[in-house]
Design a protein around this motif. Structure first.
Motif, PDB file in Angstrom:
ATOM      1  N   GLY A   1      55.026  52.244  10.299  1.00 54.27           N
ATOM      2  CA  GLY A   1      55.599  53.592  10.400  1.00 54.27           C
ATOM      3  C   GLY A   1      56.841  53.760   9.543  1.00 54.27           C
ATOM      4  O   GLY A   1      56.983  54.749   8.811  1.00 54.27           O
ATOM      5  N   LEU A   2      57.749  52.777   9.603  1.00 54.07           N
ATOM      6  CA  LEU A   2      59.000  52.872   8.826  1.00 54.07           C
ATOM      7  C   LEU A   2      58.756  52.691   7.333  1.00 54.07           C
ATOM      8  O   LEU A   2      59.360  53.386   6.509  1.00 54.07           O
ATOM      9  CB  LEU A   2      60.009  51.834   9.329  1.00 54.07           C
ATOM     10  N   VAL A   3      57.859  51.753   6.963  1.00 54.43           N
ATOM     11  CA  VAL A   3      57.525  51.573   5.539  1.00 54.43           C
ATOM     12  C   VAL A   3      56.905  52.856   4.986  1.00 54.43           C
ATOM     13  O   VAL A   3      57.250  53.302   3.884  1.00 54.43           O
ATOM     14  CB  VAL A   3      56.570  50.366   5.351  1.00 54.43           C
ATOM     15  N   SER A   4      56.010  53.484   5.752  1.00 51.56           N
ATOM     16  CA  SER A   4      55.383  54.739   5.310  1.00 51.56           C
ATOM     17  C   SER A   4      56.431  55.828   5.126  1.00 51.56           C
ATOM     18  O   SER A   4      56.382  56.595   4.158  1.00 51.56           O
ATOM     19  CB  SER A   4      54.336  55.213   6.331  1.00 51.56           C
TER      20      SER A   4
ATOM     21  N   LEU B   1      54.855  57.661  16.441  1.00 49.69           N
ATOM     22  CA  LEU B   1      54.536  58.225  17.765  1.00 49.69           C
ATOM     23  C   LEU B   1      53.804  57.177  18.611  1.00 49.69           C
ATOM     24  O   LEU B   1      54.117  56.983  19.796  1.00 49.69           O
ATOM     25  CB  LEU B   1      53.686  59.487  17.615  1.00 49.69           C
ATOM     26  N   ALA B   2      52.836  56.489  17.990  1.00 48.87           N
ATOM     27  CA  ALA B   2      52.103  55.424  18.696  1.00 48.87           C
ATOM     28  C   ALA B   2      53.072  54.316  19.115  1.00 48.87           C
ATOM     29  O   ALA B   2      52.935  53.728  20.195  1.00 48.87           O
ATOM     30  CB  ALA B   2      51.010  54.859  17.791  1.00 48.87           C
ATOM     31  N   PHE B   3      54.070  54.047  18.277  1.00 48.02           N
ATOM     32  CA  PHE B   3      55.083  53.023  18.584  1.00 48.02           C
ATOM     33  C   PHE B   3      55.869  53.408  19.838  1.00 48.02           C
ATOM     34  O   PHE B   3      56.054  52.590  20.745  1.00 48.02           O
ATOM     35  CB  PHE B   3      56.021  52.858  17.381  1.00 48.02           C
ATOM     36  N   VAL B   4      56.322  54.668  19.902  1.00 44.32           N
ATOM     37  CA  VAL B   4      57.089  55.136  21.062  1.00 44.32           C
ATOM     38  C   VAL B   4      56.242  55.039  22.337  1.00 44.32           C
ATOM     39  O   VAL B   4      56.713  54.569  23.381  1.00 44.32           O
ATOM     40  CB  VAL B   4      57.586  56.589  20.848  1.00 44.32           C
ATOM     41  N   LEU B   5      54.983  55.474  22.263  1.00 43.78           N
ATOM     42  CA  LEU B   5      54.094  55.420  23.429  1.00 43.78           C
ATOM     43  C   LEU B   5      53.860  53.976  23.876  1.00 43.78           C
ATOM     44  O   LEU B   5      53.823  53.674  25.073  1.00 43.78           O
ATOM     45  CB  LEU B   5      52.754  56.094  23.102  1.00 43.78           C
ATOM     46  N   THR B   6      53.712  53.083  22.888  1.00 41.28           N
ATOM     47  CA  THR B   6      53.508  51.655  23.197  1.00 41.28           C
ATOM     48  C   THR B   6      54.744  51.070  23.873  1.00 41.28           C
ATOM     49  O   THR B   6      54.640  50.330  24.865  1.00 41.28           O
ATOM     50  CB  THR B   6      53.208  50.865  21.904  1.00 41.28           C
TER      51      THR B   6
ATOM     52  N   ILE C   1      53.932  42.210  19.608  1.00 43.55           N
ATOM     53  CA  ILE C   1      53.244  42.255  18.313  1.00 43.55           C
ATOM     54  C   ILE C   1      52.772  43.679  17.957  1.00 43.55           C
ATOM     55  O   ILE C   1      52.987  44.146  16.824  1.00 43.55           O
ATOM     56  CB  ILE C   1      52.050  41.267  18.272  1.00 43.55           C
ATOM     57  N   PRO C   2      52.138  44.432  18.896  1.00 39.94           N
ATOM     58  CA  PRO C   2      51.756  45.812  18.546  1.00 39.94           C
ATOM     59  C   PRO C   2      52.971  46.653  18.128  1.00 39.94           C
ATOM     60  O   PRO C   2      52.888  47.429  17.171  1.00 39.94           O
ATOM     61  CB  PRO C   2      51.147  46.353  19.852  1.00 39.94           C
ATOM     62  N   GLY C   3      54.098  46.469  18.822  1.00 38.01           N
ATOM     63  CA  GLY C   3      55.319  47.199  18.464  1.00 38.01           C
ATOM     64  C   GLY C   3      55.808  46.843  17.077  1.00 38.01           C
ATOM     65  O   GLY C   3      56.228  47.706  16.304  1.00 38.01           O
ATOM     66  N   VAL C   4      55.749  45.543  16.745  1.00 36.68           N
ATOM     67  CA  VAL C   4      56.169  45.079  15.415  1.00 36.68           C
ATOM     68  C   VAL C   4      55.317  45.752  14.336  1.00 36.68           C
ATOM     69  O   VAL C   4      55.841  46.299  13.351  1.00 36.68           O
ATOM     70  CB  VAL C   4      56.048  43.535  15.293  1.00 36.68           C
ATOM     71  N   LEU C   5      53.996  45.709  14.522  1.00 40.62           N
ATOM     72  CA  LEU C   5      53.081  46.267  13.518  1.00 40.62           C
ATOM     73  C   LEU C   5      53.248  47.779  13.381  1.00 40.62           C
ATOM     74  O   LEU C   5      53.352  48.310  12.269  1.00 40.62           O
ATOM     75  CB  LEU C   5      51.622  45.927  13.879  1.00 40.62           C
ATOM     76  N   LEU C   6      53.294  48.483  14.509  1.00 37.08           N
ATOM     77  CA  LEU C   6      53.395  49.949  14.480  1.00 37.08           C
ATOM     78  C   LEU C   6      54.725  50.407  13.868  1.00 37.08           C
ATOM     79  O   LEU C   6      54.759  51.329  13.048  1.00 37.08           O
ATOM     80  CB  LEU C   6      53.233  50.526  15.891  1.00 37.08           C
TER      81      LEU C   6
ATOM     82  N   VAL D   1      52.361  61.846   7.084  1.00 36.06           N
ATOM     83  CA  VAL D   1      51.470  62.014   8.246  1.00 36.06           C
ATOM     84  C   VAL D   1      51.250  60.662   8.926  1.00 36.06           C
ATOM     85  O   VAL D   1      51.343  60.537  10.154  1.00 36.06           O
ATOM     86  CB  VAL D   1      50.123  62.638   7.814  1.00 36.06           C
ATOM     87  N   ALA D   2      50.976  59.629   8.099  1.00 39.63           N
ATOM     88  CA  ALA D   2      50.763  58.278   8.645  1.00 39.63           C
ATOM     89  C   ALA D   2      52.004  57.793   9.382  1.00 39.63           C
ATOM     90  O   ALA D   2      51.912  57.213  10.477  1.00 39.63           O
ATOM     91  CB  ALA D   2      50.409  57.313   7.515  1.00 39.63           C
ATOM     92  N   SER D   3      53.171  58.063   8.802  1.00 37.16           N
ATOM     93  CA  SER D   3      54.429  57.652   9.426  1.00 37.16           C
ATOM     94  C   SER D   3      54.587  58.305  10.794  1.00 37.16           C
ATOM     95  O   SER D   3      54.926  57.636  11.776  1.00 37.16           O
ATOM     96  CB  SER D   3      55.605  58.041   8.524  1.00 37.16           C
ATOM     97  N   ALA D   4      54.330  59.610  10.873  1.00 37.73           N
ATOM     98  CA  ALA D   4      54.456  60.329  12.150  1.00 37.73           C
ATOM     99  C   ALA D   4      53.498  59.757  13.198  1.00 37.73           C
ATOM    100  O   ALA D   4      53.881  59.538  14.364  1.00 37.73           O
ATOM    101  CB  ALA D   4      54.178  61.816  11.930  1.00 37.73           C
ATOM    102  N   VAL D   5      52.258  59.475  12.787  1.00 36.50           N
ATOM    103  CA  VAL D   5      51.244  58.947  13.711  1.00 36.50           C
ATOM    104  C   VAL D   5      51.648  57.559  14.224  1.00 36.50           C
ATOM    105  O   VAL D   5      51.620  57.288  15.430  1.00 36.50           O
ATOM    106  CB  VAL D   5      49.860  58.887  13.020  1.00 36.50           C
TER     107      VAL D   5
END
Length: 509
Positions: free
Chosen positions: A217-220, A250-255, A208-213, A243-247
């Motif tokens: 990120g992609l919509v942004s 990046l959080a998605f990759v780390l997750t 679920i966190p991956g789905v949301l992030l 900026v939001a997309s990058a953040v």
């Protein structure tokens, strides 16, 4: 609904060629829809009373839902089964198309387009991953992906023709209603014909966190490029979106690196071959999408072509793509490494694009536009075919859906970037040309001529950038893609899905 067949794992499905017909039909519907609506947009806008400021949402609502949910759609296909996701995607897409065709207000139209994007995001990766798990013989796989690649590449141009015919002779609403028979036939055929190999599902719990992030990120990212096109790159909301997309990404990759059952297993993209494919495809699509747009405007605004005539003017590109994909790509894919098809393919497309940099107001269609379209289609068809196959080759069966979704994601993001970036380059060059030359135009006809010259000057400036993009795509392929021709060397799956020489994909563990 039974999604598995009672046959030995790895055995070829007797109905695979019948299945290909319905998978290809569904792919054609999704690709057609991307361009067919553009032709109908002016008529729909007038009928529904949509303002100029809001009309972009007819395209943007679809792009955001489709681009943002592709990874989720691919994972759902792996979880539920590709056949089930494919049939649900088709049914939903047909229902959303019916809603769009019957729309009586702008809000209903925007909602219908968003729904088409949602179900398209489930349908597209399911279709590609079904091919990946059903066609396991190298030569058969080459033929199947040749047909699929030709449709994926040429379907958009067919949309211009069909959109023009339907809008001019029937009504803009038929550009939506035409999807319904496509979807019904493809869904019914898939239900009765498609059988998935056993053991190909990924039943891990949803990340679920991956789905949301990934979705945010992609919509942004997609919306950021859409805003950049209309409001400029320096606009505060545009910058905030990037900026939001990058953040978030990046959080998605780390997750994904930490969770047990990631939405996008990093093994799918860190393989040098697949990573190189995703990157080069996205960059090549940047060049393609912008050029489609410029050629449409050039033929209609500068040359005065009707929508139907413009659509037919794209036919040489379709012919080139079909020849490149089904003849050159299919015949050579099992004989030479993919990079020796993809690299030269992108360079042939770049040579066609180079011809378009010579465009002028009085350029002849037959001597300039036609050969450039043939080269563009031939090159892209030759490159797309092994790219589509290699992007899903060698992945573990449980990752087939999400690997397929990455192909679509790279194309979708590339399309959004291409439209915005090349439009911005063209607009800036046109504005600079007009500023320098309008003072010397004393009469209204001269001013109109300067404006047309400025428009074409803008297009050629942007097309030079597209040439560079295709050369860069070729360089990425030559650098990263090192897989041998299918069937030469097979490296057993290591559990991480990483191979040096990729042969036929495993269809069951």
């Amino acid at each position: 609904m039974s999604d598995t067949a009672s046959k030995a794992p790895g055995a070829a499905d007797a109905n695979r060629w019948k299945a290909l017909v319905f998978i290809a039909l569904a792919q054609l519907m999704v690709v057609l829809d991307a361009t067919i609506v553009n032709i109908a947009l002016p008529s729909a806008q007038q009928d529904l009373g949509i303002s100029d400021g809001n009309r972009q949402w007819v395209v943007t609502a679809y792009a955001l839902a489709f681009g943002g949910l592709l990874l989720f759609g691919g994972r759902v296909a792996d979880l539920w089964g590709r056949k089930r996701a494919f049939v649900i995607g088709l049914t939903g897409f047909a229902a959303a198309s019916a809603l769009g065709g019957a729309a009586t207000s702008g809000a209903t139209m925007f909602g219908a387009r968003a729904l088409q994007g949602v179900f398209g995001a489930m349908l597209a990766p399911a279709a590609l991953s079904l091919l990946a798990v059903m066609f396991t013989d190298a030569k058969e796989r080459a033929k199947a992906f040749g047909i699929y690649g030709a449709i994926a590449g040429g379907g958009g141009a067919v949309g211009f023709i069909l959109g023009g015919v339907l809008t001019e002779y029937l009504d803009w609403r038929w550009t939506f209603f035409v999807n319904i028979p496509f979807a019904i036939v493809a869904a019914a055929g898939a239900y009765f014909v498609i059988r998935e190999p056993e053991g190909a599902r990924n039943r891990s719990p949803l990340d679920i966190p991956g789905v949301l992030l990934s979705t945010i990120g992609l919509v942004s990212l997609v919306y950021g490029f859409t805003r950049a096109e209309s409001d400029g790159w320096g606009d505060s909301l545009t910058v905030t979106l990037f900026v939001a997309s990058a953040v978030f990404l990046l959080a998605f990759v780390l997750t994904e690196a930490k969770v047990k059952a990631p939405l996008l297993p990093l093994r799918v993209v860190t393989d040098r071959n697949r990573g190189g494919i995703y990157l080069s495809l996205g960059i090549a699509i940047i060049a393609m999408f912008g050029t489609f747009l410029f050629l449409t405007y050039y033929l209609q605004v500068v040359k005065g072509y009707s929508p139907i005539r413009t659509g037919f003017a794209f036919l040489p590109m379709i012919v080139g793509m079909m020849v490149g994909s089904t003849q050159i790509g299919t015949r050579l894919m099992t004989r030479v490494p993919a990079r020796l098809l993809m690299g030269p393919g992108f360079l042939v497309a770049a040579s066609g694009m180079f011809l378009l940099t010579q465009l002028e107001i009085g350029s002849s269609y037959a001597s300039l536009v036609l050969p450039s379209m043939l080269l563009l289609g031939l090159g892209m068809g030759t490159a797309f075919m092994p790219a589509m196959s290699l992007a899903t080759q060698g992945v573990e069966p449980r990752d087939a859906g999400v690997a397929s979704a990455m192909v679509n994601t790279s194309q979708q993001v590339g399309g959004a970037i291409g439209t915005a970036l090349l439009n911005t380059i063209a607009s800036s060059a046109t504005a600079a040309y007009n500023k320098d030359h309008i003072a010397t135009a004393t009469s209204k006809p001269q001013q109109q001529l300067v404006q047309l010259q400025g428009m074409v000057h803008g297009y050629t400036n942007a097309i030079w950038f597209a040439v560079g993009m295709l050369v860069l795509a070729a360089a990425i392929v030559v650098t990263f893609v090192n897989a041998g021709r299918p069937g030469t060397t097979t490296v057993a799956g290591s559990g991480e899905g990483v191979e040096d020489e990729i042969a036929v994909p495993v269809v069951a563990h």
